[in-house]
Design a protein around this motif. Structure first.
Motif, PDB file in Angstrom:
ATOM      1  N   PRO A  34      33.001 -21.276  14.428  1.00  0.00           N
ATOM      2  CA  PRO A  34      33.520 -20.007  13.906  1.00  0.00           C
ATOM      3  C   PRO A  34      35.044 -20.065  13.781  1.00  0.00           C
ATOM      4  CG  PRO A  34      32.165 -19.652  15.888  1.00  0.00           C
ATOM      5  CD  PRO A  34      32.369 -21.117  15.762  1.00  0.00           C
ATOM      6  N   GLN A  35      35.568 -19.524  12.698  1.00  0.00           N
ATOM      7  CA  GLN A  35      37.007 -19.582  12.451  1.00  0.00           C
ATOM      8  C   GLN A  35      37.610 -18.188  12.429  1.00  0.00           C
ATOM      9  OE1 GLN A  35      38.758 -22.219  12.401  1.00  0.00           O
ATOM     10  NE2 GLN A  35      37.603 -23.944  11.530  1.00  0.00           N
ATOM     11  N   PHE A  36      38.898 -18.120  12.738  1.00  0.00           N
ATOM     12  CA  PHE A  36      39.631 -16.863  12.587  1.00  0.00           C
ATOM     13  C   PHE A  36      40.103 -16.739  11.145  1.00  0.00           C
ATOM     14  CE2 PHE A  36      43.694 -14.593  12.326  1.00  0.00           C
ATOM     15  CZ  PHE A  36      43.325 -13.376  12.834  1.00  0.00           C
ATOM     16  N   GLY A  37      39.640 -15.698  10.461  1.00  0.00           N
ATOM     17  CA  GLY A  37      40.074 -15.491   9.083  1.00  0.00           C
ATOM     18  C   GLY A  37      40.867 -14.213   8.921  1.00  0.00           C
ATOM     19  N   CYS A  38      40.407 -13.152   9.566  1.00  0.00           N
ATOM     20  CA  CYS A  38      41.086 -11.875   9.375  1.00  0.00           C
ATOM     21  C   CYS A  38      41.141 -11.048  10.660  1.00  0.00           C
ATOM     22  CB  CYS A  38      40.414 -11.071   8.261  1.00  0.00           C
ATOM     23  SG  CYS A  38      38.734 -10.554   8.662  1.00  0.00           S
ATOM     24  N   GLY A  39      40.171 -11.224  11.548  1.00  0.00           N
ATOM     25  CA  GLY A  39      40.142 -10.405  12.763  1.00  0.00           C
ATOM     26  C   GLY A  39      39.809  -8.951  12.486  1.00  0.00           C
ATOM     27  N   LEU A  40      39.312  -8.670  11.275  1.00  0.00           N
ATOM     28  CA  LEU A  40      39.130  -7.287  10.822  1.00  0.00           C
ATOM     29  C   LEU A  40      37.721  -7.044  10.271  1.00  0.00           C
ATOM     30  CD1 LEU A  40      42.451  -7.243   8.757  1.00  0.00           C
ATOM     31  CD2 LEU A  40      42.142  -6.106  10.966  1.00  0.00           C
ATOM     32  N   ALA A  41      36.832  -7.992  10.480  1.00  0.00           N
ATOM     33  CA  ALA A  41      35.476  -7.893   9.919  1.00  0.00           C
ATOM     34  C   ALA A  41      35.492  -7.785   8.394  1.00  0.00           C
ATOM     35  CB  ALA A  41      34.705  -6.712  10.526  1.00  0.00           C
ATOM     36  N   GLN A  42      36.472  -8.446   7.768  1.00  0.00           N
ATOM     37  CA  GLN A  42      36.598  -8.336   6.309  1.00  0.00           C
ATOM     38  C   GLN A  42      36.290  -9.628   5.548  1.00  0.00           C
ATOM     39  OE1 GLN A  42      40.540  -6.919   5.438  1.00  0.00           O
ATOM     40  NE2 GLN A  42      40.135  -4.847   6.188  1.00  0.00           N
ATOM     41  N   CYS A  43      35.993 -10.740   6.247  1.00  0.00           N
ATOM     42  CA  CYS A  43      35.841 -11.987   5.498  1.00  0.00           C
ATOM     43  C   CYS A  43      34.609 -12.805   5.853  1.00  0.00           C
ATOM     44  CB  CYS A  43      37.087 -12.851   5.635  1.00  0.00           C
ATOM     45  SG  CYS A  43      37.267 -13.686   7.224  1.00  0.00           S
ATOM     46  N   GLY A  44      34.204 -12.812   7.114  1.00  0.00           N
ATOM     47  CA  GLY A  44      33.012 -13.570   7.504  1.00  0.00           C
ATOM     48  C   GLY A  44      33.268 -14.968   8.032  1.00  0.00           C
ATOM     49  N   ALA A  45      34.521 -15.405   8.125  1.00  0.00           N
ATOM     50  CA  ALA A  45      34.796 -16.770   8.608  1.00  0.00           C
ATOM     51  C   ALA A  45      34.338 -16.977  10.050  1.00  0.00           C
ATOM     52  CB  ALA A  45      36.289 -17.075   8.487  1.00  0.00           C
ATOM     53  N   CYS A  46      34.253 -15.886  10.803  1.00  0.00           N
ATOM     54  CA  CYS A  46      33.975 -15.961  12.251  1.00  0.00           C
ATOM     55  C   CYS A  46      32.523 -15.725  12.597  1.00  0.00           C
ATOM     56  CB  CYS A  46      34.801 -14.881  12.937  1.00  0.00           C
ATOM     57  SG  CYS A  46      34.248 -13.231  12.422  1.00  0.00           S
ATOM     58  N   SER A  47      31.650 -15.656  11.598  1.00  0.00           N
ATOM     59  CA  SER A  47      30.282 -15.186  11.858  1.00  0.00           C
ATOM     60  C   SER A  47      29.502 -16.065  12.821  1.00  0.00           C
ATOM     61  CB  SER A  47      29.503 -15.102  10.542  1.00  0.00           C
ATOM     62  OG  SER A  47      30.008 -14.038   9.784  1.00  0.00           O
ATOM     63  N   VAL A  55      26.691 -11.452  12.930  1.00  0.00           N
ATOM     64  CA  VAL A  55      27.728 -10.493  13.329  1.00  0.00           C
ATOM     65  C   VAL A  55      29.083 -11.171  13.174  1.00  0.00           C
ATOM     66  CG1 VAL A  55      26.267  -9.247  14.981  1.00  0.00           C
ATOM     67  CG2 VAL A  55      27.723 -11.148  15.776  1.00  0.00           C
ATOM     68  N   ARG A  56      30.105 -10.339  13.118  1.00  0.00           N
ATOM     69  CA  ARG A  56      31.476 -10.858  13.021  1.00  0.00           C
ATOM     70  C   ARG A  56      32.026 -10.978  14.440  1.00  0.00           C
ATOM     71  NH1 ARG A  56      32.545  -9.874   7.388  1.00  0.00           N
ATOM     72  NH2 ARG A  56      30.468 -10.176   6.527  1.00  0.00           N
ATOM     73  N   SER A  57      32.184 -12.194  14.899  1.00  0.00           N
ATOM     74  CA  SER A  57      32.592 -12.393  16.295  1.00  0.00           C
ATOM     75  C   SER A  57      34.026 -11.934  16.541  1.00  0.00           C
ATOM     76  CB  SER A  57      32.412 -13.859  16.702  1.00  0.00           C
ATOM     77  OG  SER A  57      33.335 -14.685  16.026  1.00  0.00           O
ATOM     78  N   CYS A  58      34.813 -11.766  15.471  1.00  0.00           N
ATOM     79  CA  CYS A  58      36.217 -11.377  15.657  1.00  0.00           C
ATOM     80  C   CYS A  58      36.366  -9.937  16.133  1.00  0.00           C
ATOM     81  CB  CYS A  58      37.016 -11.584  14.373  1.00  0.00           C
ATOM     82  SG  CYS A  58      36.563 -10.472  13.023  1.00  0.00           S
ATOM     83  N   ILE A  59      35.339  -9.110  15.920  1.00  0.00           N
ATOM     84  CA  ILE A  59      35.447  -7.717  16.360  1.00  0.00           C
ATOM     85  C   ILE A  59      34.339  -7.362  17.349  1.00  0.00           C
ATOM     86  CG2 ILE A  59      36.647  -6.778  14.325  1.00  0.00           C
ATOM     87  CD1 ILE A  59      33.458  -5.761  13.874  1.00  0.00           C
TER      88      ILE A  59
END
Ligand code: FES
Ligand code: FES
Lengths: 174, 785
Positions: A34-47, A55-59
């Motif tokens: 999983p990658q950090f892309g936005c931290g805002l649940a807006q991109c999906g890089a962290c899924s 789910v978006r792991s960043c939030i």
């Protein structure tokens, strides 16, 4: 100390319970798919998959996943092996059909978004084994908190890869 | 003094064999293994590259001594390039393919590719023009190595060189044969290749001389769809991304960027130690950073400190709403001379005066962002011994090395840049780098530990460089025969190529100068960059006007709207107005816009890509607009470009919902003739991706800013295309070995969509949209006008 089932293994985690799962996975558990892309649940890089659902792991705070099952990109091969009841060397060497399709189709450009794309594809194919192009577009743009974004523009390759993965999965039915 | 093959065979060390200007020597014998290493010697500096303005005054460090190519005793081959792969795949596919062909080995024989790292690669250079106009360094290096291997084999087999041939790494002749591996077994052979240039410049070193090259007709590896080796590791979570770098004792850092693009720090916020006991605030000039042992503490502490940090106010930007008025009425285009294209000819004024049909208008393109999916991050490690290590994902590691050295006032020798896979950024998104490198180094120096600086989403959108906005004034005339009699275009674009790292600027540390009046290569000047392709036009005048970056001069911290290159830089800004104007000219002439282009083009390859785009897209030649009835209208448009020796045509088919103003791109047909196609599948994938970026830029993207700062801060305020916007994309590759060379096959894919889509909208509705992006609100105003 919360315990989380990550890729089939129970892990005790020391991080504060408000820590987003993304940082726990990357920094405490060294699961760096999983990658950090936005931290805002807006991109999906962290899924990741949480009990099989993207789910978006960043939030997603650690407190929300205690006692649940998390699957990351690293865990996709084992997830597939378990679903297919593969054992021994067969299980050890297999990639998830989604990953195999992503290689066969040479899908990534930079590849940074592709973790989330493969997680979303896995979720989709587990519920819809043979999706149409419209269903694929729907899954990647409407089914989560935001569309899955790829700045390199690999959407064509992703659609072809999802279809190829569906084929691989269909052929592997014993 | 040049030696002979005999001396080499006898193992007399220090005696060299001349190989077409390269020099082959044997360093000694080894008990196990053995190799031939192809490294380089700098023959002289190129005067053109010495003038690179950004490099002035920087001491040249000792050159890296690593080799371009190594042939090992086990028949494996390693290649090195200073260029880093940022998602193109070229370094992992085209480069090994090119080397494999020159060496007459299989693709699979190239087992290792080392790229980017300043201490492990020989030649430097940025990630652009990867194919080097058909002659990337690695190709010539391989050609030298091939000749050297023939020399070694000739001696060993005792067969004259011209009677030898190589297939799959086996040298044969005179009834004998031997593998490359066996030829180097037990020996340490060195081939020294001549190079020139400055390793730290934007272009790096260039391999010189003229070794014989493999005839294009004999290529067996180039032209096939080999897979990208980095895909497997990325897809299976085995890649070490830059985001994965963890050093012992490393702290996590975040940077609190100023409130506006001209704010000075009044006071840094006080850290709440009760909540963040392990965090630390670092202040240097106007740079405020937070470090903490865990990432989450660093993030939360930076939010707390930011809320309490005071900045001075500044209002020096024109606002996005006034941008084009500002550019036309207030901006300075006089400080540097305009440049006129070499294709300019004839008397345009006379043509305009005498022709019956005329058009005089303006085309506008906003600022765009590189917008990598992962915001930039880097680890800085300033060590007690004075060495500085930067772990990052940069487009030009050697250039970054000099920037870091300049910032800290040390020799570039002290700085090592390590590169990793990272999010693509399609150009240079901060001072020639990805962004966080200099800040990571500054924070590491301050706290005496390695520091990992990860930019957040808003840092990337608000503090990276922009792709310059632009506008163009066009005047054209159509004669009684329906042909262009004159075409005049004046391009206006603020300076690009701001090489200053933002952290160094904020901290008040030395940087290269901002783009200014001087600078032979870039500076504030603008250059005609879109080769004119309509040679049948009797009178043409193309001028490019440059000026300062907006807001920079009045910004107390000398920042303003910084610009740097993004995919097809400058040419995107110039091709959009040119191509849309040609489409308008065609309708003015009552002609079909594709046929009109064919009728004015004089280069065969340009005409061929147009014809191919017509035939493969199902284009029906007709004059006049599509004239559909009902609220949903369809149309088609076309664009043409030549970039870096490759010819491109694009046909867009769109549907316009006249009720909502929404434009849907139904299909894009992309045709490219790069000469030789090196890897059809990879090229197709690159073009598909570029086409999507082109749709995104045409329909959605526009930097938002108010009078003091950039307000695009996330994917809502800077939207990019999603899969829902995806058109059907048809890619047609024209493989032309007879051209004898391979040229840039992918970069321009993103630039062709805009004029083709705008042309299709014009065809569908009869309304012309001369400003990007074509968002529904703008489209509706046009439709209602
Ligand atoms: S990083 Fe989580 S959605 Fe973007
Ligand atoms: S592959 Fe680069 S962002 Fe998707």
């Amino acid at each position: 100390m919360p315990t989380v089932l990550v890729n089939g293994v129970n892990r005790e985690i020391k991080a504060p319970s408000d820590t987003p799962l993304l940082y726990v996975l990357r920094n405490d558990l060294e699961l760096t798919g999983p990658q950090f892309g936005c931290g805002l649940a807006q991109c999906g890089a962290c899924s990741v998959l949480l009990n099989g659902k993207e789910v978006r792991s960043c939030i997603t705070p650690l407190s929300a996943v205690a006692g649940k099952e998390v699957t990351t990109l690293e865990g996709l091969p084992a997830r597939w092996a378990k679903q297919k009841k593969l054992t021994g060397p067969e299980a050890a060497h297999v990639l998830h059909p989604v990953q195999q399709a992503w290689i066969d189709e040479q899908t990534p450009q930079c590849g940074f978004c592709q973790n989330g794309m493969m997680i979303k594809a896995t979720e989709l194919l587990e519920s819809t084994p043979s999706p149409t192009i419209e269903q694929i577009k729907e899954a990647f743009t409407k089914s989560g908190p935001s569309p899955h974004l790829c700045r390199c523009g690999t959407y064509t390759a992703i659609i072809e890869s999802v279809q190829r993965a569906a084929d691989i999965m269909a052929r592997s039915i014993l | 003094m040049t030696g002979t093959l005999e001396t080499l065979a006898q193992g007399q060390q220090g005696t060299n064999v001349d190989v077409f200007g390269a020099s082959l020597s044997r360093r000694g014998f080894v008990a196990a293994g053995g190799a031939l290493l192809a490294s380089f010697v700098l023959v002289r500096s190129s005067s053109a590259q010495e003038e690179t303005p950004s490099m002035r005054g920087i001491p040249t460090s000792k050159l890296s001594s690593d080799s371009f190519i190594e042939i090992h005793a086990d028949n494996t081959i390693l290649i090195r390039t200073g260029k880093s792969d940022t998602g193109q795949s070229t370094v992992f596919t085209a480069y090994p393919q090119i080397v494999a062909d020159e060496l007459y080995v299989r693709f699979e024989a190239i087992t290792t590719v080392i790229s980017g790292d300043t201490d492990r690669t020989p030649d430097g250079g940025g990630t652009f023009d990867l194919l080097g106009h058909g002659m990337p360094n690695i190709r010539k290096a391989a050609a030298y190595v091939y000749q050297a291997m023939l020399d070694v084999a000739s001696k060993q087999l005792n067969v004259p060189k011209d009677q030898l041939s190589v297939k799959d790494g086996i040298v044969s002749g005179g009834g004998k044969s031997i593998s490359y591996g066996d030829l180097v077994k037990g020996q340490q052979l060195n081939l020294t290749i001549p190079v020139m240039g400055d390793i730290h410049s934007m272009f790096g070193l260039m391999v010189t001389g003229n070794p014989p090259l493999k005839p294009v007709s004999q290529y067996t590896v180039v032209g096939k769809s080999f897979p990208n080796s980095s895909v497997v590791s990325k897809v299976s979570a085995k890649e070490t991304w830059v985001t994965d770098v963890r050093l012992p004792g490393m702290l996590h850092g975040r940077v609190i960027h100023p409130k506006t693009l001209g704010s000075k720090l009044v006071s840094a916020g006080t850290l709440d130690k009760s909540r963040f006991p392990n965090a630390q605030v670092v202040v240097k000039g106007n740079l405020v950073g937070i470090v903490a042992p865990t990432e989450w503490e660093a993030i939360k502490a930076s939010q707390q400190v930011a809320s309490d940090t005071k900045w001075s106010d500044w209002r020096g930007l024109p606002t996005d709403a006034r941008l084009f008025d500002y550019l036309k009425e207030d901006a300075d285009w006089k400080s540097v001379p305009a440049a006129t294209s070499k294709e300019s000819k004839g008397d345009v004024a006379a043509a305009l005066a005498s022709s019956p049909k005329k058009l005089k208008t303006i085309y506008q393109r906003p600022y765009l962002k590189h917008a990598p999916i992962g915001p930039t991050m880097a680890v800085g490690d300033v060590r007690p011994d004075g060495s500085i290590h930067v772990h990052g994902h940069t487009q030009n590691p050697q250039a970054l090395r000099t920037e870091i050295a300049l910032m800290l006032g040390v020799s570039p020798d002290k700085v090592t840049v390590h590169t990793y896979a990272g999010a693509g950024h399609y150009g240079r998104s901060n001072g020639g780098n990805a962004g966080a490198e200099d800040e990571a180094v500054i924070l590491s120096q301050a706290v005496g530990k390695p520091v990992r600086v990860q930019w957040m989403r808003n840092d990337d959108l608000q503090w990276s460089t922009q792709s310059s906005c632009a506008f163009a004034e066009v005047e054209l005339a159509i004669g009684p025969d329906g042909k262009l009699t004159g075409f005049q275009i004046d391009h206006y674009m603020p300076a690009m190529q701001d090489d200053r790292p933002i952290g160094a600027i904020l901290a008040g540390l030395p940087t290269m100068p901002a783009p200014n009046e001087k600078g032979s290569l870039f500076g504030m000047r603008n250059q005609p960059s879109d080769p004119w392709l309509y040679g049948a036009t009797p009178a043409v005048l193309e001028r490019a006007h440059g000026g300062p970056q907006i807001g920079q001069a009045s910004s107390p911290i000398n920042v303003g709207l910084r610009d740097h290159s993004l995919r097809t830089p400058v040419q995107y800004q110039q091709n959009f107005p040119r191509e849309l104007a040609i489409t308008e000219a065609a309708y003015l002439a009552g002609a079909d816009p594709l046929q009109f282009r064919i009728d004015h083009a004089t280069e065969k390859r340009a005409i061929a890509v147009l014809e191919s785009a017509r035939d493969s897209s199902g284009w029906k030649t007709r004059s006049g607009f599509a004239n559909g009835s009902g609220p949903t209208k369809q149309g088609r448009g076309v664009s043409l470009m030549m970039r870096g020796g490759a010819y491109w045509a694009c046909v867009a088919q769109v549907t316009v919902d006249t009720n909502t103003g929404a434009i849907k791109v139904d299909k894009l047909t992309m045709v490219v003739d790069p000469g030789i196609v090196i890897n059809p599948l990879q090229l197709k994938r690159q073009i598909e991706g570029g086409a999507v970026m082109g749709v995104s830029m045409t329909l959605r993207e526009e930097l938002r800013f108010n009078d003091s700062t950039i307000t695009s801060s996330d994917w809502i305020s800077y939207p990019i295309a999603t899969m829902a916007d995806l058109p059907e994309i048809k890619v047609i590759l024209h493989h032309h070995p007879e051209v004898g060379s391979y040229r840039q096959g992918s970069e321009a894919a993103s630039a062709l969509a805009a004029p083709a889509i705008a042309g299709a909208f014009f065809d569908a509705t009869g309304k012309i949209a001369r400003r990007l992006p074509l968002k529904p609100a703008y489209v509706k105003t046009l439709l209602e006008a």
